[in-house]
Design a protein around this motif. Sequence first.
Motif, PDB file in Angstrom:
ATOM      1  N   ASP A   6       1.279  21.615 -43.457  1.00  0.00           N
ATOM      2  CA  ASP A   6       2.206  21.571 -42.317  1.00  0.00           C
ATOM      3  C   ASP A   6       3.226  20.450 -42.507  1.00  0.00           C
ATOM      4  O   ASP A   6       4.417  20.643 -42.221  1.00  0.00           O
ATOM      5  CB  ASP A   6       1.447  21.371 -41.004  1.00  0.00           C
ATOM      6  N   ARG A   7       2.774  19.293 -42.999  1.00  0.00           N
ATOM      7  CA  ARG A   7       3.701  18.194 -43.279  1.00  0.00           C
ATOM      8  C   ARG A   7       4.705  18.608 -44.351  1.00  0.00           C
ATOM      9  O   ARG A   7       5.894  18.284 -44.270  1.00  0.00           O
ATOM     10  CB  ARG A   7       2.933  16.946 -43.722  1.00  0.00           C
ATOM     11  N   PHE A   8       4.244  19.339 -45.373  1.00  0.00           N
ATOM     12  CA  PHE A   8       5.121  19.834 -46.442  1.00  0.00           C
ATOM     13  C   PHE A   8       6.182  20.766 -45.863  1.00  0.00           C
ATOM     14  O   PHE A   8       7.360  20.653 -46.180  1.00  0.00           O
ATOM     15  CB  PHE A   8       4.280  20.563 -47.495  1.00  0.00           C
ATOM     16  N   GLU A   9       5.752  21.691 -44.992  1.00  0.00           N
ATOM     17  CA  GLU A   9       6.702  22.637 -44.394  1.00  0.00           C
ATOM     18  C   GLU A   9       7.708  21.936 -43.499  1.00  0.00           C
ATOM     19  O   GLU A   9       8.836  22.402 -43.360  1.00  0.00           O
ATOM     20  CB  GLU A   9       5.953  23.713 -43.602  1.00  0.00           C
ATOM     21  N   ASN A  10       7.304  20.810 -42.893  1.00  0.00           N
ATOM     22  CA  ASN A  10       8.211  20.057 -42.028  1.00  0.00           C
ATOM     23  C   ASN A  10       9.118  19.125 -42.821  1.00  0.00           C
ATOM     24  O   ASN A  10       9.918  18.404 -42.249  1.00  0.00           O
ATOM     25  CB  ASN A  10       7.418  19.251 -40.992  1.00  0.00           C
ATOM     26  N   GLY A  11       8.972  19.133 -44.142  1.00  0.00           N
ATOM     27  CA  GLY A  11       9.848  18.341 -45.000  1.00  0.00           C
ATOM     28  C   GLY A  11       9.444  16.883 -45.135  1.00  0.00           C
ATOM     29  O   GLY A  11      10.235  16.073 -45.597  1.00  0.00           O
ATOM     30  N   GLU A  12       8.224  16.554 -44.740  1.00  0.00           N
ATOM     31  CA  GLU A  12       7.766  15.174 -44.873  1.00  0.00           C
ATOM     32  C   GLU A  12       7.447  14.860 -46.331  1.00  0.00           C
ATOM     33  O   GLU A  12       7.148  15.745 -47.115  1.00  0.00           O
ATOM     34  CB  GLU A  12       6.525  14.944 -44.000  1.00  0.00           C
ATOM     35  N   GLU A  13       7.501  13.589 -46.671  1.00  0.00           N
ATOM     36  CA  GLU A  13       7.252  13.144 -48.037  1.00  0.00           C
ATOM     37  C   GLU A  13       5.752  13.187 -48.329  1.00  0.00           C
ATOM     38  O   GLU A  13       4.944  12.725 -47.534  1.00  0.00           O
ATOM     39  CB  GLU A  13       7.781  11.721 -48.215  1.00  0.00           C
ATOM     40  N   LEU A  14       5.381  13.759 -49.484  1.00  0.00           N
ATOM     41  CA  LEU A  14       3.988  13.848 -49.903  1.00  0.00           C
ATOM     42  C   LEU A  14       3.856  13.291 -51.312  1.00  0.00           C
ATOM     43  O   LEU A  14       4.838  13.212 -52.051  1.00  0.00           O
ATOM     44  CB  LEU A  14       3.513  15.307 -49.920  1.00  0.00           C
ATOM     45  N   ASP A  15       2.622  12.926 -51.685  1.00  0.00           N
ATOM     46  CA  ASP A  15       2.412  12.495 -53.064  1.00  0.00           C
ATOM     47  C   ASP A  15       2.574  13.707 -53.982  1.00  0.00           C
ATOM     48  O   ASP A  15       2.525  14.859 -53.539  1.00  0.00           O
ATOM     49  CB  ASP A  15       1.028  11.854 -53.223  1.00  0.00           C
ATOM     50  N   GLU A  16       2.781  13.477 -55.247  1.00  0.00           N
ATOM     51  CA  GLU A  16       3.098  14.546 -56.199  1.00  0.00           C
ATOM     52  C   GLU A  16       2.006  15.609 -56.280  1.00  0.00           C
ATOM     53  O   GLU A  16       2.299  16.803 -56.353  1.00  0.00           O
ATOM     54  CB  GLU A  16       3.366  13.950 -57.592  1.00  0.00           C
ATOM     55  N   ALA A  17       0.742  15.210 -56.282  1.00  0.00           N
ATOM     56  CA  ALA A  17      -0.352  16.175 -56.392  1.00  0.00           C
ATOM     57  C   ALA A  17      -0.361  17.094 -55.177  1.00  0.00           C
ATOM     58  O   ALA A  17      -0.464  18.322 -55.316  1.00  0.00           O
ATOM     59  CB  ALA A  17      -1.687  15.452 -56.524  1.00  0.00           C
ATOM     60  N   SER A  18      -0.230  16.521 -53.988  1.00  0.00           N
ATOM     61  CA  SER A  18      -0.217  17.328 -52.765  1.00  0.00           C
ATOM     62  C   SER A  18       1.003  18.233 -52.741  1.00  0.00           C
ATOM     63  O   SER A  18       0.923  19.395 -52.366  1.00  0.00           O
ATOM     64  CB  SER A  18      -0.213  16.426 -51.532  1.00  0.00           C
ATOM     65  N   LYS A  19       2.139  17.682 -53.148  1.00  0.00           N
ATOM     66  CA  LYS A  19       3.372  18.464 -53.154  1.00  0.00           C
ATOM     67  C   LYS A  19       3.252  19.656 -54.097  1.00  0.00           C
ATOM     68  O   LYS A  19       3.643  20.771 -53.766  1.00  0.00           O
ATOM     69  CB  LYS A  19       4.546  17.575 -53.562  1.00  0.00           C
ATOM     70  N   GLY A  20       2.671  19.438 -55.276  1.00  0.00           N
ATOM     71  CA  GLY A  20       2.488  20.533 -56.239  1.00  0.00           C
ATOM     72  C   GLY A  20       1.593  21.629 -55.694  1.00  0.00           C
ATOM     73  O   GLY A  20       1.874  22.815 -55.839  1.00  0.00           O
ATOM     74  N   LEU A  21       0.502  21.220 -55.056  1.00  0.00           N
ATOM     75  CA  LEU A  21      -0.404  22.207 -54.461  1.00  0.00           C
ATOM     76  C   LEU A  21       0.291  22.982 -53.338  1.00  0.00           C
ATOM     77  O   LEU A  21       0.147  24.204 -53.228  1.00  0.00           O
ATOM     78  CB  LEU A  21      -1.665  21.521 -53.927  1.00  0.00           C
TER      79      LEU A  21
END
Length: 178
Positions: A56-71
């Motif tokens: 949900d944070r990814f969809e809202n455009g929040e910054e994530l660590d690289e591993a989470s972002k890749g997943l």
Amino acid sequence: MKDFFEDLGKRLSETAEAVTAKAGDAIEIQKLKAQIRELARGNAEDLMELGQSIYDRFENGEELDEASKGLCEAIASRKESIEEYENKIEGLKGACECTRCGKMVAKDMAFCPYCGSPVTEEEDIFEADDLAQEAREEAEEAEEIVAEAAEAAVEAVTEAAEEAVDAVEESVKEETEE
């Protein structure tokens, strides 16, 4: 023989106690395994919830660590593929895509159940595309005609201006000679 039966009775009694103890242990082991499975299910549910919150944070455009972002990007890609496959299934069933909201609508529906807009038959869409193409071609032809007319007008005005300049020069020349 009496000793034989007494020994046999003792051994049967001991064996029964051992079997009872083993059965009790087996039951206890199964209870513990059930508790482990319940705890593991709880962990799995919490991990899914945690993963959903990160997605949900990814969809809202929040910054994530690289591993989470890749997943999350992999999940988003699979979601898109799932939607494409579902659309293909609906297309094979005879459904068409709503021109307004993009959702798949059953072929026998007059209005989209998602946005309420009228459903256009594919034949109508193709006919509209053909008409739009014809209109574009006619517009291009009109542009060419207007461009040619404008060019001719510019040439005529230029020629008239040159003649006017020549006439003025001739007139000035005649006046200076007098």
